[in-house]
Enzyme design. Structure first.
Site, PDB file in Angstrom:
ATOM      1  N   HIS A 166     -34.319  26.988  18.658  1.00 50.54           N
ATOM      2  CA  HIS A 166     -34.835  27.645  17.456  1.00 50.54           C
ATOM      3  C   HIS A 166     -35.674  26.691  16.613  1.00 50.54           C
ATOM      4  O   HIS A 166     -35.839  26.903  15.417  1.00 50.54           O
ATOM      5  CB  HIS A 166     -33.669  28.231  16.654  1.00 50.54           C
ATOM      6  CG  HIS A 166     -32.912  29.238  17.452  1.00 50.54           C
ATOM      7  ND1 HIS A 166     -33.358  30.523  17.626  1.00 50.54           N
ATOM      8  CD2 HIS A 166     -31.781  29.128  18.185  1.00 50.54           C
ATOM      9  CE1 HIS A 166     -32.507  31.179  18.415  1.00 50.54           C
ATOM     10  NE2 HIS A 166     -31.547  30.335  18.770  1.00 50.54           N
ATOM     11  N   GLU A 213     -20.548  13.870  12.284  1.00 53.85           N
ATOM     12  CA  GLU A 213     -19.939  12.625  11.819  1.00 53.85           C
ATOM     13  C   GLU A 213     -20.553  11.415  12.541  1.00 53.85           C
ATOM     14  O   GLU A 213     -20.855  10.395  11.936  1.00 53.85           O
ATOM     15  CB  GLU A 213     -18.411  12.679  12.028  1.00 53.85           C
ATOM     16  CG  GLU A 213     -17.668  11.385  11.796  1.00 53.85           C
ATOM     17  CD  GLU A 213     -17.873  10.767  10.415  1.00 53.85           C
ATOM     18  OE1 GLU A 213     -18.435  11.418   9.524  1.00 53.85           O
ATOM     19  OE2 GLU A 213     -17.481   9.598  10.256  1.00 53.85           O
ATOM     20  N   ASN A 222       7.216  -3.498   6.067  1.00 56.40           N
ATOM     21  CA  ASN A 222       5.930  -2.858   6.342  1.00 56.40           C
ATOM     22  C   ASN A 222       6.202  -1.741   7.346  1.00 56.40           C
ATOM     23  O   ASN A 222       6.748  -1.996   8.415  1.00 56.40           O
ATOM     24  CB  ASN A 222       4.951  -3.877   6.929  1.00 56.40           C
ATOM     25  CG  ASN A 222       3.716  -3.213   7.520  1.00 56.40           C
ATOM     26  OD1 ASN A 222       3.301  -2.159   7.060  1.00 56.40           O
ATOM     27  ND2 ASN A 222       3.149  -3.820   8.537  1.00 56.40           N
ATOM     28  N   GLY A 223       5.820  -0.527   6.992  1.00 55.08           N
ATOM     29  CA  GLY A 223       6.041   0.607   7.898  1.00 55.08           C
ATOM     30  C   GLY A 223       6.500   1.806   7.104  1.00 55.08           C
ATOM     31  O   GLY A 223       6.368   1.842   5.874  1.00 55.08           O
ATOM     32  N   GLU A 280     -25.873   5.481   8.585  1.00 51.82           N
ATOM     33  CA  GLU A 280     -25.459   4.685   7.409  1.00 51.82           C
ATOM     34  C   GLU A 280     -25.314   3.192   7.717  1.00 51.82           C
ATOM     35  O   GLU A 280     -25.513   2.375   6.837  1.00 51.82           O
ATOM     36  CB  GLU A 280     -24.191   5.243   6.762  1.00 51.82           C
ATOM     37  CG  GLU A 280     -22.926   5.082   7.548  1.00 51.82           C
ATOM     38  CD  GLU A 280     -21.713   5.687   6.852  1.00 51.82           C
ATOM     39  OE1 GLU A 280     -21.603   5.617   5.628  1.00 51.82           O
ATOM     40  OE2 GLU A 280     -20.851   6.221   7.579  1.00 51.82           O
ATOM     41  N   LYS A 293     -22.494   8.166  10.942  1.00 50.20           N
ATOM     42  CA  LYS A 293     -22.084   6.765  11.187  1.00 50.20           C
ATOM     43  C   LYS A 293     -23.303   5.941  11.578  1.00 50.20           C
ATOM     44  O   LYS A 293     -23.504   4.845  11.079  1.00 50.20           O
ATOM     45  CB  LYS A 293     -21.041   6.653  12.314  1.00 50.20           C
ATOM     46  CG  LYS A 293     -19.608   6.981  12.006  1.00 50.20           C
ATOM     47  CD  LYS A 293     -18.901   6.103  11.026  1.00 50.20           C
ATOM     48  CE  LYS A 293     -19.107   6.517   9.614  1.00 50.20           C
ATOM     49  NZ  LYS A 293     -18.282   7.482   8.988  1.00 50.20           N
ATOM     50  N   TRP A 328       0.910  -1.150   0.000  1.00 49.27           N
ATOM     51  CA  TRP A 328       0.000   0.000   0.000  1.00 49.27           C
ATOM     52  C   TRP A 328       0.942   1.190   0.000  1.00 49.27           C
ATOM     53  O   TRP A 328       1.568   1.506   1.009  1.00 49.27           O
ATOM     54  CB  TRP A 328      -0.879  -0.030   1.250  1.00 49.27           C
ATOM     55  CG  TRP A 328      -1.864   1.086   1.306  1.00 49.27           C
ATOM     56  CD1 TRP A 328      -1.799   2.197   2.078  1.00 49.27           C
ATOM     57  CD2 TRP A 328      -3.081   1.182   0.577  1.00 49.27           C
ATOM     58  NE1 TRP A 328      -2.897   2.984   1.869  1.00 49.27           N
ATOM     59  CE2 TRP A 328      -3.704   2.391   0.949  1.00 49.27           C
ATOM     60  CE3 TRP A 328      -3.705   0.379  -0.378  1.00 49.27           C
ATOM     61  CZ2 TRP A 328      -4.922   2.795   0.419  1.00 49.27           C
ATOM     62  CZ3 TRP A 328      -4.917   0.791  -0.901  1.00 49.27           C
ATOM     63  CH2 TRP A 328      -5.504   1.980  -0.504  1.00 49.27           C
TER      64      TRP A 328
HETATM   65  C1  F6R Z   1     -19.180   7.624   5.174  1.00 45.97           C
HETATM   66  C2  F6R Z   1     -18.277   7.633   4.053  1.00 45.97           C
HETATM   67  C3  F6R Z   1     -18.536   8.591   2.955  1.00 45.97           C
HETATM   68  C4  F6R Z   1     -17.224   9.104   2.339  1.00 45.97           C
HETATM   69  C5  F6R Z   1     -17.523   9.943   1.101  1.00 45.97           C
HETATM   70  C6  F6R Z   1     -16.273  10.545   0.524  1.00 45.97           C
HETATM   71  O1  F6R Z   1     -18.766   6.734   6.169  1.00 45.97           O
HETATM   72  O2  F6R Z   1     -17.352   6.872   3.993  1.00 45.97           O
HETATM   73  O3  F6R Z   1     -19.336   9.639   3.382  1.00 45.97           O
HETATM   74  O4  F6R Z   1     -16.563   9.851   3.297  1.00 45.97           O
HETATM   75  O5  F6R Z   1     -18.148   9.159   0.142  1.00 45.97           O
HETATM   76  O6  F6R Z   1     -15.393   9.554   0.123  1.00 45.97           O
HETATM   77  P1  F6R Z   1     -13.860   9.892  -0.147  1.00 45.97           P
HETATM   78  O7  F6R Z   1     -13.273  10.281   1.159  1.00 45.97           O
HETATM   79  O8  F6R Z   1     -13.286   8.653  -0.703  1.00 45.97           O
HETATM   80  O9  F6R Z   1     -13.851  11.042  -1.116  1.00 45.97           O
END
Ligand code: F6R
Length: 616
Positions: A510, A487, A100-101, A494, A491, A74
């Protein structure tokens, strides 16, 4: 993040290495390679692309050697390409290394080795390792059996950063040496054969007896023995652990889901993201080369992104504003691109995207370039589309994120953006140096704080059991805590499909307070000393109306409050306010996860969602 495998025994190494790499592909999949010892020669085969490509290489099929090392990559330094793939050899073809690192001081080491006559083929940080080993090996006149371990020790002592490495040496064809620091490595003990891998599941089908290497412990493996040495090369005995997992747990490293695994990888992701940027208390973004003159000329900074990445922008907006003294706007990419935004050469546009492939974010970037703004992509994927479009790309080092719901990318994005804002302040000399040092110090302690939170999940599981049948859940906070609330709410919705909203606590009166009645669940976040009283007073208003309250509060603030008034309290370690989102979001990621699990849902692949949104 990358995956490494090793084998030393009497069977053909290549098929075992390839099978191990396939299990480790979750750790990286942009290139892969193997090195096998055959007739006293180290034979390397590697290429860009997934591990499955290696199965089609005839030369690998023909390899008969029974000792080998392998890697799935990666990319962190250098784009995914054949030359940047591992294994890497030293320039004299004596040693092969997989790593790795991240080696933070590789540029200095490379220069030093070049002065000694060593040369380099790749853009990677790793290539310094086999060359350093060669250097120390050649300087050692004592040709005993530990010469190779001494060379590895001296080489790795020079490395700043994290590493798990496996070393093959042409002169020592029946031996393999391994060592680790802050990157994982396990040794599997077989009968007349031994295995190495980044994690247990990769080799679990061969053995259940494992040695776990601690930082700076060295192991020298042969077919029939594994010898352990401490950091001073004093030999010691280690006890093997017998694992009770079955191979089915494999890819997820024993976790039930990728999402849970990725939540638990956050300390490492944060550590690695910081590691590449902080050196002796200074934030380094040398590739940007921004001058005081340029940064003072800015009229506006935009943070543009979608979804969770946009929430990372919200979490750092005030930090960047405070550090750079420039107005910062956070924009949703799909809105920004269609509203003819005020952008010109005095605007700095920062695009946040885990995948680097989100269509709206890339389109917004192109628009900013047309308007002559400077553009920076903050992404997790080297070589992704956005990195080819942006003026600069800076990377989070979260490793591959596979679960659709983003977790470790979010906390790594905040980490990197806070570091970037400190860099702005350093260049502009806009904030007292001691204050900057203090924030950096706090950042270095963040992984430990997140680890502490991850160990305390009992209460969260109990709350999830009480909450999973709810139809609506509300989140609220002020300042950065409001950004985290947004956020956390995303989470929950979704992955659990529970309707949820987030509110700035001061906005309740409000309108929203009309929704609060007996039994409604509200999750509140309090980490800002200056806003405690205000937020508590908002929470009291909803308690009066019968809400069930779950509060995420930092330990210091909790001591000053009468927490008895809340239904549930989760405390998190206190940290600098700019970093608070990182510690408060973790329990809320876990809560969303446990709620979805209570509902029996597939958390890794929520309905209707895709990991990369490459269409509008
Ligand atoms: C929610 C999530 C999405 C991504 C969004 C942007 O958990 O993963 O809201 O954050 O689709 O994706 P990237 O960061 O790949 O542009």
């Amino acid at each position: 993040m990358c995956g490494i495998v090793g084998y030393i025994g009497n069977q053909k190494a290549a098929p075992i290495l390839l099978a191990g790499l396939t299990k480790l592909e979750y750790r990286g999949y942009d290139s892969a390679g193997i090195a096998v010892m055959e007739n006293g020669e180290i034979k390397v085969q590697k290429d860009k692309g997934r591990v499955s490509n290696l199965y089609d290489i005839k030369e690998i099929d023909d390899l008969k050697g029974t000792i080998g090392i392998a890697h799935t990559r990666w990319a962190t330094h250098g784009v995914p390409s054949k030359v940047n793939s591992h294994p890497h050899m030293d320039c004299k073809d004596e040693f092969a290394v997989v790593h790795n690192g991240i080696i933070e001081n590789y540029i200095e080491l490379k220069k030093e080795l070049e002065n000694e006559g060593y040369n380099f083929k790749s853009e990677t940080d790793t290539e310094v390792i086999p060359n350093l080993i060669n250097y120390y090996y050649s300087k050692d006149n004592n040709n005993d059996e530990l010469r190779i371990v001494r060379a590895v020790k001296l080489a790795t002592e020079r490395l700043i950063g994290s590493f798990a490495i496996e070393v093959l040496s042409k002169e020592n064809p029946d031996i393999m040496v391994v060592v680790r620091k802050d990157s994982p490595l396990v040794i599997g003990k077989g009968v007349k054969e031994n295995y190495i891998a980044s994690d247990i599941p990769a080799i679990l089908s061969y053995t259940k007896d494992f040695y776990l290497l601690e930082n700076f412990e060295f192991a020298m493996l042969s077919r029939n023995s594994i010898r352990f040495f401490d950091k001073d090369l004093k030999e010691f005995k280690k006890k093997a652990n017998t694992i009770t997992w079955n191979a089915m747990d494999a890819d997820k490293n024993g976790y039930d889901d990728y999402m849970l695994k990725e939540i638990h990888e956050q300390p490492t992701a944060i550590r690695e993201t910081i590691g590449t940027r902080v050196n002796k208390g200074i934030c380094k973004f040398d590739e940007l080369g921004f001058t005081k003159e340029y940064l003072s000329s800015l009229n506006q900074i935009y943070l543009i992104a979608c979804g969770t990445a946009m929430h990372a922008g919200l979490a750092v907006k005030s930090t960047i504003e405070r550090m750079s003294k420039v107005h910062v706007e956070v924009d949703i990419a799909s809105e920004f691109r269609y509203r003819d935004p005020l952008v010109n050469e005095k605007t700095l546009c920062i695009f946040i995207t885990q995948s680097g492939e989100t269509a709206d974010t890339i389109a917004a970037l192109k628009l900013c370039k047309e308007k002559n703004a400077k553009t920076i992509a903050v992404t997790n994927v080297i070589g992704s589309s956005i990195t080819r479009e942006a003026d600069f790309a800076i990377y989070t080092h979260a490793g591959p994120e596979i679960a659709v719901a983003s977790t470790k990318a979010y906390t790594s994005q905040i980490t990197l953006l806070v570091l970037l804002s400190i860099y702005f302040a350093q260049v502009l000399e806009s904030v007292d140096k001691n204050e900057l040092q203090q924030i950096i110090k706090e950042m270095l302690d963040l992984p430990n704080k997140v680890e502490k939170i991850l160990k305390n999940t009992k209460k969260l599981k109990e709350i999830a059991k009480m909450m999973f049948k709810e139809k609506d859940v509300f989140y609220m906070g002020r300042g950065i805590d409001y950004a985290t609330a947004q956020e956390a709410s995303l989470k929950l919705k979704e992955i659990s499909y529970i309707h949820s909203e987030s509110y700035a606590a001061g906005e309740l009166k409000h309108g929203t307070i009309a929704l609060i009645e007996k039994g409604v669940n509200v999750i509140g976040i309090i980490t800002d000393d200056n806003l405690v009283k205000k937020t508590v007073s908002n929470i009291e208003e909803i308690i009066t109306r019968g809400a069930i309250t779950t509060m995420i509060i930092n330990e210091e603030i909790a001591k000053t409050l009468n927490t008895q008034i809340f239904t549930n309290v989760i405390t998190v370690p206190a940290t600098n306010q700019y970093l608070s989102s990182i510690v408060t979001v973790v329990p809320l990621q876990l809560l969303a996860y446990y709620i979805a699990k209570e509902k029996g849902l597939d958390v890794d692949k929520p309905r209707n969602l895709a990991k990369s949104v490459t269409v509008e």
